[in-house]
Design a protein around this motif. Structure first.
Motif, mmCIF file in Angstrom:
data_model
loop_
_atom_site.group_PDB
_atom_site.id
_atom_site.type_symbol
_atom_site.label_atom_id
_atom_site.label_comp_id
_atom_site.label_asym_id
_atom_site.label_seq_id
_atom_site.Cartn_x
_atom_site.Cartn_y
_atom_site.Cartn_z
ATOM 1 N N LYS A 45 -1.448 -1.972 -13.036
ATOM 2 C CA LYS A 45 -1.428 -1.266 -11.764
ATOM 3 C C LYS A 45 -2.761 -0.609 -11.437
ATOM 4 C CE LYS A 45 3.510 -0.218 -11.397
ATOM 5 N NZ LYS A 45 4.526 0.870 -11.273
ATOM 6 N N GLU A 46 -3.380 -0.002 -12.432
ATOM 7 C CA GLU A 46 -4.641 0.699 -12.188
ATOM 8 C C GLU A 46 -5.712 -0.272 -11.683
ATOM 9 O OE1 GLU A 46 -5.205 3.931 -12.246
ATOM 10 O OE2 GLU A 46 -3.096 4.275 -12.739
ATOM 11 N N THR A 47 -5.785 -1.426 -12.312
ATOM 12 C CA THR A 47 -6.760 -2.432 -11.898
ATOM 13 C C THR A 47 -6.455 -2.946 -10.504
ATOM 14 O OG1 THR A 47 -7.095 -3.117 -14.188
ATOM 15 C CG2 THR A 47 -7.789 -4.659 -12.480
ATOM 16 N N GLN A 48 -5.183 -3.234 -10.272
ATOM 17 C CA GLN A 48 -4.785 -3.749 -8.958
ATOM 18 C C GLN A 48 -5.086 -2.733 -7.858
ATOM 19 O OE1 GLN A 48 -2.394 -6.448 -7.784
ATOM 20 N NE2 GLN A 48 -2.889 -7.688 -9.561
ATOM 21 N N LEU A 49 -4.737 -1.486 -8.094
ATOM 22 C CA LEU A 49 -4.952 -0.460 -7.073
ATOM 23 C C LEU A 49 -6.436 -0.215 -6.829
ATOM 24 C CD1 LEU A 49 -2.132 2.078 -8.042
ATOM 25 C CD2 LEU A 49 -2.255 0.692 -5.963
ATOM 26 N N GLU A 50 -7.241 -0.265 -7.868
ATOM 27 C CA GLU A 50 -8.677 -0.075 -7.696
ATOM 28 C C GLU A 50 -9.280 -1.226 -6.887
ATOM 29 O OE1 GLU A 50 -12.026 2.077 -7.771
ATOM 30 O OE2 GLU A 50 -10.103 2.705 -8.633
ATOM 31 N N GLN A 51 -8.832 -2.429 -7.150
ATOM 32 C CA GLN A 51 -9.305 -3.576 -6.380
ATOM 33 C C GLN A 51 -8.897 -3.454 -4.907
ATOM 34 O OE1 GLN A 51 -7.478 -6.655 -8.722
ATOM 35 N NE2 GLN A 51 -9.326 -7.031 -9.950
ATOM 36 N N LEU A 52 -7.673 -3.009 -4.679
ATOM 37 C CA LEU A 52 -7.214 -2.833 -3.301
ATOM 38 C C LEU A 52 -7.997 -1.728 -2.590
ATOM 39 C CD1 LEU A 52 -3.346 -3.194 -3.747
ATOM 40 C CD2 LEU A 52 -4.891 -4.772 -2.570
ATOM 41 N N LYS A 53 -8.318 -0.675 -3.310
ATOM 42 C CA LYS A 53 -9.101 0.420 -2.726
ATOM 43 C C LYS A 53 -10.475 -0.073 -2.280
ATOM 44 C CE LYS A 53 -10.881 5.044 -3.805
ATOM 45 N NZ LYS A 53 -10.970 6.106 -4.851
ATOM 46 N N ASP A 54 -11.121 -0.855 -3.127
ATOM 47 C CA ASP A 54 -12.428 -1.399 -2.767
ATOM 48 C C ASP A 54 -12.315 -2.346 -1.578
ATOM 49 O OD1 ASP A 54 -13.575 0.017 -4.837
ATOM 50 O OD2 ASP A 54 -13.626 -1.684 -6.230
ATOM 51 N N TYR A 55 -11.268 -3.148 -1.586
ATOM 52 C CA TYR A 55 -11.075 -4.102 -0.495
ATOM 53 C C TYR A 55 -10.787 -3.379 0.821
ATOM 54 C CZ TYR A 55 -9.054 -7.985 2.179
ATOM 55 O OH TYR A 55 -8.769 -8.918 3.141
ATOM 56 N N ASP A 56 -10.019 -2.308 0.764
ATOM 57 C CA ASP A 56 -9.746 -1.515 1.966
ATOM 58 C C ASP A 56 -11.046 -1.036 2.608
ATOM 59 O OD1 ASP A 56 -7.005 -1.731 2.120
ATOM 60 O OD2 ASP A 56 -6.607 0.080 0.951
ATOM 61 N N GLN A 57 -11.989 -0.618 1.805
ATOM 62 C CA GLN A 57 -13.274 -0.174 2.341
ATOM 63 C C GLN A 57 -14.033 -1.320 2.999
ATOM 64 O OE1 GLN A 57 -15.248 1.625 -1.011
ATOM 65 N NE2 GLN A 57 -13.958 3.460 -0.991
ATOM 66 N N THR A 58 -13.945 -2.510 2.395
ATOM 67 C CA THR A 58 -14.591 -3.688 2.959
ATOM 68 C C THR A 58 -14.002 -4.041 4.317
ATOM 69 O OG1 THR A 58 -15.064 -4.584 0.756
ATOM 70 C CG2 THR A 58 -15.082 -6.142 2.596
ATOM 71 N N VAL A 59 -12.678 -4.029 4.411
ATOM 72 C CA VAL A 59 -12.008 -4.376 5.664
ATOM 73 C C VAL A 59 -12.283 -3.326 6.729
ATOM 74 C CG1 VAL A 59 -9.759 -4.687 6.763
ATOM 75 C CG2 VAL A 59 -10.232 -5.749 4.543
ATOM 76 N N SER A 60 -12.234 -2.065 6.358
ATOM 77 C CA SER A 60 -12.510 -0.993 7.314
ATOM 78 C C SER A 60 -13.918 -1.132 7.898
ATOM 79 C CB SER A 60 -12.349 0.366 6.633
ATOM 80 O OG SER A 60 -12.605 1.411 7.541
ATOM 81 N N LYS A 61 -14.877 -1.456 7.049
ATOM 82 C CA LYS A 61 -16.260 -1.644 7.522
ATOM 83 C C LYS A 61 -16.353 -2.857 8.446
ATOM 84 C CE LYS A 61 -21.066 -1.937 5.956
ATOM 85 N NZ LYS A 61 -21.411 -2.969 6.955
ATOM 86 N N TYR A 62 -15.647 -3.919 8.100
ATOM 87 C CA TYR A 62 -15.638 -5.120 8.938
ATOM 88 C C TYR A 62 -15.172 -4.781 10.351
ATOM 89 C CZ TYR A 62 -13.768 -9.442 10.962
ATOM 90 O OH TYR A 62 -13.461 -10.478 11.822
ATOM 91 N N TYR A 63 -14.037 -4.068 10.455
ATOM 92 C CA TYR A 63 -13.516 -3.712 11.767
ATOM 93 C C TYR A 63 -14.459 -2.750 12.495
ATOM 94 C CZ TYR A 63 -8.951 -5.883 10.897
ATOM 95 O OH TYR A 63 -7.935 -6.772 10.656
ATOM 96 N N SER A 64 -14.990 -1.802 11.777
ATOM 97 C CA SER A 64 -15.896 -0.833 12.390
ATOM 98 C C SER A 64 -17.145 -1.515 12.948
ATOM 99 C CB SER A 64 -16.285 0.237 11.360
ATOM 100 O OG SER A 64 -17.162 1.181 11.935
ATOM 101 N N ASP A 65 -17.712 -2.431 12.183
ATOM 102 C CA ASP A 65 -18.911 -3.134 12.634
ATOM 103 C C ASP A 65 -18.626 -3.992 13.864
ATOM 104 O OD1 ASP A 65 -20.313 -2.002 10.564
ATOM 105 O OD2 ASP A 65 -20.311 -3.785 9.290
ATOM 106 N N ARG A 66 -17.451 -4.597 13.903
ATOM 107 C CA ARG A 66 -17.127 -5.493 15.025
ATOM 108 C C ARG A 66 -16.738 -4.750 16.281
ATOM 109 N NH1 ARG A 66 -16.565 -10.484 15.491
ATOM 110 N NH2 ARG A 66 -14.663 -10.354 16.728
ATOM 111 N N THR A 67 -16.299 -3.509 16.134
ATOM 112 C CA THR A 67 -15.811 -2.763 17.305
ATOM 113 C C THR A 67 -16.634 -1.521 17.599
ATOM 114 O OG1 THR A 67 -14.263 -1.439 15.964
ATOM 115 C CG2 THR A 67 -13.453 -3.552 16.819
ATOM 116 N N ASN A 68 -17.807 -1.417 16.975
ATOM 117 C CA ASN A 68 -18.651 -0.223 17.156
ATOM 118 C C ASN A 68 -17.892 1.062 16.838
ATOM 119 O OD1 ASN A 68 -21.026 -1.611 18.000
ATOM 120 N ND2 ASN A 68 -20.108 -1.889 20.040
ATOM 121 N N GLY A 69 -17.087 1.004 15.790
ATOM 122 C CA GLY A 69 -16.379 2.197 15.322
ATOM 123 C C GLY A 69 -15.053 2.472 15.998
ATOM 124 N N ALA A 70 -14.656 1.631 16.959
ATOM 125 C CA ALA A 70 -13.393 1.868 17.660
ATOM 126 C C ALA A 70 -12.179 1.549 16.785
ATOM 127 C CB ALA A 70 -13.340 1.040 18.936
#
Length: 251
Positions: free
Chosen positions: A193-218
């Motif tokens: 679980k610890e490994t899985q959750l840490e991987q998901l946490k890192d991925y969440d940051q990647t996805v959030s940045k993707y959306y932010s970059d594409r929408t100018n933070g919207a």
């Protein structure tokens, strides 16, 4: 060693805005032939492809889907699990095959066959320079889709695909997928679980940045937030009834 197909897969993104250019039916036939060459379980060939060219039918399907590109595209395909032909063989040979295509296994086989064929078509279309978007939204009312397309018993509309020449201002881009180490397990499922959750946490940051970059933070939501919102809402609870009315998943 060529990596052409690999490189093509890395460029994939859903295209939801197309030029007003129809795809010639001869091209569509080639795409269907590519789909037919996908692997098919036990050579059962349980997929049919319905090209929807009639404008009124496309409009009716758009009402089910709620998405404008069901109509505004170069071509519209609907992928159908098809055991109708098997039922005809069953009747002609008195072969007692119903248990096979009315079973949960029959449903899985048909679904996998259709998905494999569709991905062959998608990749071939993208190699030709077209864009595609899958239309799972046709399952918003599967019974209505069966009515629009005149589907017989032992068939079921799984999803659609809109194809076409991407519009000049179509600006989609590949969405980041889950980390390879999160989805690729060696010799068994790595469920720490610890490994899985840490991987998901890192991925969440990647996805959030993707959306932010594409929408100018919207837009800044994470993948976990997006999935939690989607999967906690009620999704097509009539599906089992629709499947059973079509002759599927009865056993």
């Amino acid at each position: 060693m060529s990596e052409h197909v690999y490189n093509l897969t890395q460029q994939h993104h859903s295209v939801r805005k197309f030029k007003n250019e129809k795809i010639d039916r001869d091209v569509i036939r080639k795409l269907i032939e590519a789909g037919q060459m996908a692997s098919t379980s036990s050579y059962l060939q349980t997929t049919s492809f319905i090209g929807v060219e009639d404008v009124e039918k496309k409009e009716a399907l758009r009402e089910v889907s709620g998405q404008p590109y069901v109509v505004e595209n170069g071509y519209l395909l609907v992928f159908v699990i098809d055991y109708y032909r098997h039922q005809l063989i069953n009747e002609a040979r008195d072969a007692n095959m119903e248990d096979s295509f009315q079973s949960a296994e029959g449903l899985l086989v048909g679904s996998v066959d259709a998905a494999l064929a569709a991905q062959n078509i998608a990749l071939t279309a993208e190699d030709m320079g077209y864009g595609i978007v899958y239309l799972g939204s046709l399952r918003n009312n599967s019974e209505r889709v069966r009515e629009i397309l005149g589907l017989p018993e032992h068939t079921f509309p799984l999803f659609g695909m809109a194809l076409g020449v991407p519009a000049d201002d179509e600006n989609g881009s590949p969405k980041p997928r889950l980390p390879l180490d999160h989805v690729f397990h060696i010799d068994g499922y790595q469920k720490d679980k610890e490994t899985q959750l840490e991987q998901l946490k890192d991925y969440d940051q990647t996805v959030s940045k993707y959306y932010s970059d594409r929408t100018n933070g919207a837009r800044t939501e994470t993948w976990s937030e997006q999935i939690a919102g989607f999967m906690s809402s009620k999704q097509r609870l009539e599906m089992l009834d629709w499947l059973q009315m079509s002759g599927f998943n009865k056993k």
